[in-house]
Design a protein around this motif. Sequence first.
Motif, mmCIF file in Angstrom:
data_model
loop_
_atom_site.group_PDB
_atom_site.id
_atom_site.type_symbol
_atom_site.label_atom_id
_atom_site.label_comp_id
_atom_site.label_asym_id
_atom_site.label_seq_id
_atom_site.Cartn_x
_atom_site.Cartn_y
_atom_site.Cartn_z
ATOM 1 N N ILE A 43 -9.626 0.442 6.157
ATOM 2 C CA ILE A 43 -7.874 0.715 6.525
ATOM 3 C C ILE A 43 -7.358 2.070 5.495
ATOM 4 O O ILE A 43 -8.071 1.751 3.929
ATOM 5 C CB ILE A 43 -7.142 -0.593 5.802
ATOM 6 C CG1 ILE A 43 -7.753 -1.756 6.706
ATOM 7 C CG2 ILE A 43 -6.530 -1.349 5.161
ATOM 8 C CD1 ILE A 43 -8.911 -3.266 5.411
ATOM 9 N N PRO A 44 -6.569 2.287 5.966
ATOM 10 C CA PRO A 44 -6.040 4.068 5.766
ATOM 11 C C PRO A 44 -5.814 4.093 4.525
ATOM 12 O O PRO A 44 -6.594 4.543 3.285
ATOM 13 C CB PRO A 44 -5.151 4.826 6.947
ATOM 14 C CG PRO A 44 -5.875 3.839 7.787
ATOM 15 C CD PRO A 44 -6.349 2.343 7.507
ATOM 16 N N GLU A 45 -4.728 2.745 3.808
ATOM 17 C CA GLU A 45 -3.859 2.712 2.787
ATOM 18 C C GLU A 45 -5.009 2.414 1.809
ATOM 19 O O GLU A 45 -5.248 2.935 0.230
ATOM 20 C CB GLU A 45 -3.114 2.415 2.709
ATOM 21 C CG GLU A 45 -1.995 2.468 0.734
ATOM 22 C CD GLU A 45 -1.037 1.374 0.901
ATOM 23 O OE1 GLU A 45 -0.389 1.009 1.803
ATOM 24 O OE2 GLU A 45 -0.755 1.041 -0.270
ATOM 25 N N GLN A 46 -6.527 1.891 1.895
ATOM 26 C CA GLN A 46 -6.695 0.784 1.429
ATOM 27 C C GLN A 46 -7.862 2.208 0.296
ATOM 28 O O GLN A 46 -7.889 2.137 -0.704
ATOM 29 C CB GLN A 46 -7.591 -0.442 0.966
ATOM 30 C CG GLN A 46 -7.948 -1.656 1.060
ATOM 31 C CD GLN A 46 -8.602 -2.661 0.966
ATOM 32 O OE1 GLN A 46 -8.191 -2.966 2.139
ATOM 33 N NE2 GLN A 46 -9.765 -3.175 0.561
ATOM 34 N N ALA A 47 -8.616 3.102 1.468
ATOM 35 C CA ALA A 47 -9.250 3.873 1.917
ATOM 36 C C ALA A 47 -8.745 4.806 0.408
ATOM 37 O O ALA A 47 -9.631 6.225 -0.180
ATOM 38 C CB ALA A 47 -9.531 4.163 2.709
ATOM 39 N N ALA A 48 -7.829 5.507 0.749
ATOM 40 C CA ALA A 48 -6.753 6.380 -0.620
ATOM 41 C C ALA A 48 -6.459 6.184 -2.034
ATOM 42 O O ALA A 48 -7.128 6.814 -2.463
ATOM 43 C CB ALA A 48 -5.503 6.931 0.434
ATOM 44 N N PRO A 82 -10.225 18.133 10.524
ATOM 45 C CA PRO A 82 -8.676 15.761 10.591
ATOM 46 C C PRO A 82 -9.222 15.172 9.546
ATOM 47 O O PRO A 82 -10.613 14.653 9.950
ATOM 48 C CB PRO A 82 -9.681 15.922 11.941
ATOM 49 C CG PRO A 82 -10.473 16.521 12.785
ATOM 50 C CD PRO A 82 -11.320 17.120 11.460
ATOM 51 N N GLY A 83 -8.731 14.024 10.180
ATOM 52 C CA GLY A 83 -9.172 13.069 9.743
ATOM 53 C C GLY A 83 -8.248 11.745 8.847
ATOM 54 O O GLY A 83 -6.791 11.776 9.581
ATOM 55 N N LEU A 84 -8.389 10.889 7.989
ATOM 56 C CA LEU A 84 -6.883 9.621 7.647
ATOM 57 C C LEU A 84 -6.252 10.874 7.152
ATOM 58 O O LEU A 84 -6.812 11.471 5.144
ATOM 59 C CB LEU A 84 -7.658 9.109 6.927
ATOM 60 C CG LEU A 84 -8.955 8.187 7.491
ATOM 61 C CD1 LEU A 84 -9.780 6.087 6.554
ATOM 62 C CD2 LEU A 84 -7.904 7.401 8.902
ATOM 63 N N LEU A 85 -5.124 11.353 6.955
ATOM 64 C CA LEU A 85 -4.175 11.969 6.133
ATOM 65 C C LEU A 85 -3.742 11.433 4.486
ATOM 66 O O LEU A 85 -4.504 12.626 3.891
ATOM 67 C CB LEU A 85 -2.566 12.252 6.920
ATOM 68 C CG LEU A 85 -1.930 12.672 6.130
ATOM 69 C CD1 LEU A 85 -2.310 14.083 6.444
ATOM 70 C CD2 LEU A 85 -0.827 13.083 6.362
ATOM 71 N N GLY A 86 -4.017 10.382 4.101
ATOM 72 C CA GLY A 86 -3.851 10.178 2.940
ATOM 73 C C GLY A 86 -5.321 10.328 1.594
ATOM 74 O O GLY A 86 -5.172 11.190 0.697
ATOM 75 N N SER A 87 -6.185 10.666 2.811
ATOM 76 C CA SER A 87 -7.691 10.502 1.932
ATOM 77 C C SER A 87 -7.919 12.131 2.057
ATOM 78 O O SER A 87 -7.829 12.891 0.780
ATOM 79 C CB SER A 87 -9.079 10.158 2.849
ATOM 80 O OG SER A 87 -8.437 8.548 3.701
ATOM 81 N N LEU A 88 -7.408 12.709 3.062
ATOM 82 C CA LEU A 88 -7.414 13.938 2.556
ATOM 83 C C LEU A 88 -6.773 14.984 1.753
ATOM 84 O O LEU A 88 -7.113 15.945 1.473
ATOM 85 C CB LEU A 88 -7.049 14.679 4.495
ATOM 86 C CG LEU A 88 -8.073 14.380 5.302
ATOM 87 C CD1 LEU A 88 -7.131 14.673 6.882
ATOM 88 C CD2 LEU A 88 -9.488 15.473 5.385
ATOM 89 N N LEU A 89 -5.271 14.083 1.440
ATOM 90 C CA LEU A 89 -4.520 14.614 0.552
ATOM 91 C C LEU A 89 -5.500 14.373 -0.330
ATOM 92 O O LEU A 89 -5.436 15.469 -1.591
ATOM 93 C CB LEU A 89 -3.410 13.882 1.215
ATOM 94 C CG LEU A 89 -2.318 15.041 1.894
ATOM 95 C CD1 LEU A 89 -1.062 13.875 2.185
ATOM 96 C CD2 LEU A 89 -2.178 16.059 1.614
ATOM 97 N N VAL A 90 -5.894 13.451 -0.944
ATOM 98 C CA VAL A 90 -6.497 13.488 -2.548
ATOM 99 C C VAL A 90 -7.826 14.145 -2.491
ATOM 100 O O VAL A 90 -7.880 14.950 -3.456
ATOM 101 C CB VAL A 90 -7.763 12.049 -2.331
ATOM 102 C CG1 VAL A 90 -8.112 11.681 -3.625
ATOM 103 C CG2 VAL A 90 -6.248 10.458 -1.992
ATOM 104 N N GLY A 91 -7.923 14.535 -1.768
ATOM 105 C CA GLY A 91 -9.362 15.756 -1.503
ATOM 106 C C GLY A 91 -8.847 17.109 -1.716
ATOM 107 O O GLY A 91 -9.143 18.076 -3.171
ATOM 108 N N SER A 92 -7.731 17.812 -0.996
ATOM 109 C CA SER A 92 -7.236 18.684 -1.116
ATOM 110 C C SER A 92 -6.508 18.945 -2.172
ATOM 111 O O SER A 92 -6.046 20.415 -2.613
ATOM 112 C CB SER A 92 -6.596 19.573 0.520
ATOM 113 O OG SER A 92 -5.477 17.840 1.014
ATOM 114 N N VAL A 93 -5.301 17.953 -2.191
ATOM 115 C CA VAL A 93 -4.655 18.195 -3.848
ATOM 116 C C VAL A 93 -5.887 18.443 -5.226
ATOM 117 O O VAL A 93 -5.316 19.487 -6.186
ATOM 118 C CB VAL A 93 -3.791 17.048 -3.681
ATOM 119 C CG1 VAL A 93 -3.460 16.841 -5.635
ATOM 120 C CG2 VAL A 93 -2.664 16.626 -2.833
#
Length: 349
Positions: A43-48, A82-93
């Motif tokens: 579940i993307p939001e929960q993962a992020a 590529p991947g889940l955007l919210g998750s990717l943003l956590v790493g890249s920010v």
Amino acid sequence: MNVLGIETSCDETSAAIVTGGTRVRSCVIASSRETFSRSGGVIPEQAAREQIRSMQPVIDQALEQGGMTGHDVDLIAVTRGPGLLGSLLVGSVTARTLAALWKKPLIGVHHTLGHLSSTWLDQPDQPQFPLLTLSASGGHTELWLRRSHGDGKLLGQTRDDAAGEAFDKGATMLCLPYPGGPSISQTGETGDPFAFPFPHPLAGEDTLDFSYSGLKTALKYTLRDLSPRIDFSMLSATSSKLVSDLAASFEQAICAHLCSRVTRALERHAEVKEVHVAGGVSANRRLRAMLPQACGNRTIRFPSRLLYCTDNAAMIAAAGTFLLQEQQGKAVHVFETAASLPQETVFSC
Ligand code: KG4
Ligand code: ZN
């Protein structure tokens, strides 16, 4: 060169320190997989949200286990998609923030290039180009011909579902837990892999592409034909012979399709010295047993640890190191973080 790798493309939060692109000093992975084993997927939001909580502690642990501080890091490499955007943003920010604070170069890595680089980690000897890489995970199934770290040609890819996705969807149909690869594999261990004859996808087509949606449908119809008599949610709990035969046959069909493409690619590219298998599906035992026959006498390499088969930051750090070499040492601080990225950008940053 010491590289801090950061990977958060799906449900994992991972950080690693890799020296010289190959030597893994630490690789820490916090997974929220348990949370999703009942939902049948992430579940993307929960993962992020979980990744926001675990990102910094995971980086601190990777630095500590690697015996380093931020001061010793020469480069930060982070998955840009590529991947889940919210998750990717956590790493890249996080990576952007640390690069600014520590005044370190930063490089964005395509997730696929990470998997392609995972077969370099902690190997007893270094791989030889040209080589063929079969990369199969929950999001992709691809066959790459590689002549150097910065050069690769996509020979074939899936037209629909990925191999890992087929495992995951098949497991849901068999009432087995997510992720489907390990659970189908375990359930099928004692089963007969030829009990149910599943079709050969794209049979008769002279292609290096893959297709898994037909196999999924074949499993659905097989279960439909059996189900008036059988309740699968009850059966899998008692690991019946029928469920293990179904799991083994489905797994056999997925692996045979992967192997058939490797054999065909080697017939077309006789110059290939080694065959590498990467991505979550490379952990599969049946596939590992079947591949030697598909590869003739060529060297076959899998990631040296199961940890490097699935999503991890060590492969991102390795890919970042090789990318920087290709860029003659110039890191690229400005890059796009995106849920989907074109195949043509796999070797760029
Ligand atoms: O590479 P990965 O960790 O994440 C993606 O980028 O997708 O791969 C996860 C996928 C899942 O679909 C999972 O079912 C599959 O890899 N997988 C396996 C095995 N372990 C994980 N498939 C077959 N056999 C396994 N032992
Ligand atoms: Zn992956």
